[in-house]
Scaffold this active site. Structure first.
Site, PDB file in Angstrom:
ATOM      1  N   THR A 146       0.821  -1.201   0.000  1.00 27.75           N
ATOM      2  CA  THR A 146       0.000   0.000   0.000  1.00 27.75           C
ATOM      3  C   THR A 146       0.864   1.264   0.000  1.00 27.75           C
ATOM      4  O   THR A 146       1.725   1.438   0.850  1.00 27.75           O
ATOM      5  CB  THR A 146      -0.910   0.002   1.251  1.00 27.75           C
ATOM      6  N   GLU A 147       0.610   2.133  -0.991  1.00 31.07           N
ATOM      7  CA  GLU A 147       1.294   3.425  -1.104  1.00 31.07           C
ATOM      8  C   GLU A 147       2.820   3.282  -1.087  1.00 31.07           C
ATOM      9  O   GLU A 147       3.540   4.163  -0.609  1.00 31.07           O
ATOM     10  CB  GLU A 147       0.842   4.365   0.024  1.00 31.07           C
ATOM     11  N   LEU A 148       3.307   2.160  -1.609  1.00 32.83           N
ATOM     12  CA  LEU A 148       4.736   1.852  -1.676  1.00 32.83           C
ATOM     13  C   LEU A 148       5.406   1.838  -0.296  1.00 32.83           C
ATOM     14  O   LEU A 148       6.620   2.040  -0.178  1.00 32.83           O
ATOM     15  CB  LEU A 148       5.484   2.817  -2.599  1.00 32.83           C
TER      16      LEU A 148
END
Length: 411
Positions: A146-148
């Site tokens: 998630t979101e890197l």
């Protein structure tokens, strides 16, 4: 080998409806179906359908030389099935070409990796099952959290689950003098390769493309190819990672963003020695130059590239802690609606809306939030969570009663 790796995040959350204190214990449906459907259909017409059509056209035109990758969240896939089957079909056509790779992630685009290894692994398995069901048995080989969000420990968990590579941000405070244009490996488990976003070139497209006040506006394909040609020859991969909604939603069609992408492959092929590769091809073909040490989690959000977009202020931390205190009770429940709502309540967007940052990043947070303020987002979420807790307690009581009746029947 000199190659460009395009990765697009495709995600929509299940947004909560306005949920008052007086709804607690009375209304167990939390989701704003009207808003979720309308937003999905709006973005489908502006972004998903035209961009998928363009990418399919480019893949066919260049006979497989042009390649892209996607991470499609489980909440997005659920909404495609419910509200946009035409979008789902267009993604399936892309994947069927063999030149659009799907990555795995957490089903609900959640922050579980920061709190619960068991829940993280369960989310990843659920996501993999969903991808397999919708995309003809497809099994992702590369992971995108998630979101890197990434750290050495998160990477080790991902390696343990069998993934070959993971994507994250090429954060300056992690890289120091190093370049993001190499493949690295996890500091704990070197078998896991780490692909780092080139944030300058990615953000030139994702954020600055339509800014007329930007010194390099307008961004043309010739200008972009000139920039990548200036990268030293020994630097092998340029990772261009961005939200898929960049195309048509964040950067409107009138900005020329679709035409930029339409002509980019030709400019790359004719004026540079770069190719295009998927993340799994990069991981398979390029050896890591060394370990990347990330002791504290990073992300691709805001100036700090840390977790403060979702966690760190009192509102976010309170909501996050109260949510995961319920994990054991949820795991004992067999109610499918409780299980569904548990996943959806973990979506990172709910905590993003509670962010109290101001200045440069404040406008971005306000743009994405359906709430008037972070405090309104917190109150609404906590009202929902209070009702969810009541449902869990009732579920537990019913289960204990049922178990007691079974024992008496057996006796």
């Amino acid at each position: 080998m000199r190659t460009i790796c395009f990765y697009f995040q495709v995600h929509q959350p299940y947004r909560l409806k306005p949920y008052r204190f007086f709804d607690i214990g009375e209304d167990h449906h939390y989701w704003d179906e009207f808003a979720n459907k309308n937003i999905m259909r709006k973005v489908a017409e502006k972004c998903y359908l035209p961009m998928n059509h363009l990418l399919l056209e480019l893949i066919n035109k260049y006979q497989g030389q042009f390649k892209v990758s996607f991470s499609i969240s489980g909440t997005f896939m659920d909404q495609m099935e419910a509200y946009a089957p035409d979008v789902l079909e267009s993604f399936q056509k892309l994947v069927d070409t063999g030149n659009a790779e799907l990555l795995n992630e957490t089903y609900a685009h959640a922050l579980a990796a920061l709190k619960s290894k068991n829940e993280f692994q369960d989310m990843v398995r659920k996501q993999q099952e969903k991808v397999k069901a919708l995309f003809n048995g497809y099994t992702p080989k590369v992971f995108r959290n998630t979101e890197l969000i990434y750290s050495d420990e998160i990477g080790a968990m991902v390696a343990e689950m069998g993934y070959k590579a993971i994507l994250t941000e090429g954060a300056k405070h992690i890289l120091g003098w190093k370049s993001p244009n190499y493949v690295y490996c996890n500091a704990i488990d070197p078998k896991l390769k780490v692909l780092l976003k080139n944030f300058r070139l990615s953000d030139d497209i994702a954020f600055r493309f339509g800014e007329k006040g930007w010194a390099d506006w307008p961004l043309t394909t010739d200008k972009f190819v000139n920039w990548i040609n200036q990268i030293p020859q020994e630097e092998e991969v340029i990772n261009l990672f961005m939200d898929y909604e960049t195309f048509g939603e964040h950067q409107w069609e009138e900005s020329g963003i679709f035409e930029f992408m339409r002509h980019l492959p030709e400019a790359v092929f004719s004026k540079s020695n770069f190719t295009f590769s998927t993340p799994s091809e990069v991981a398979a073909n390029i050896a890591p130059v060394g370990k990347i040490h990330v002791p504290v989690p990073i992300s691709w959000a805001d100036e700090e590239r840390d977790l403060t977009a979702w966690l760190g202020n009192d509102l976010q931390d309170e909501a996050f802690d109260r949510l995961y205190e319920l994990e054991d009770m949820v795991n004992r429940s067999s109610d499918p609606l409780i299980q569904r709502d548990w996943k959806y309540l973990q979506t990172s967007d709910h905590f993003y809306y509670m962010c109290t940052k101001f200045f440069s990043d404040g406008d971005i947070h306000a743009y994405f939030s359906p709430y008037e303020s972070p405090y309104e987002a917190f109150i609404n979420y906590m009202n929902v969570l209070s009702d969810f807790m009541l449902r869990l307690k009732k579920d537990q009581e019913d289960r204990l009663i049922e178990e007691g009746e079974d024992k008496r029947t057996t006796a």
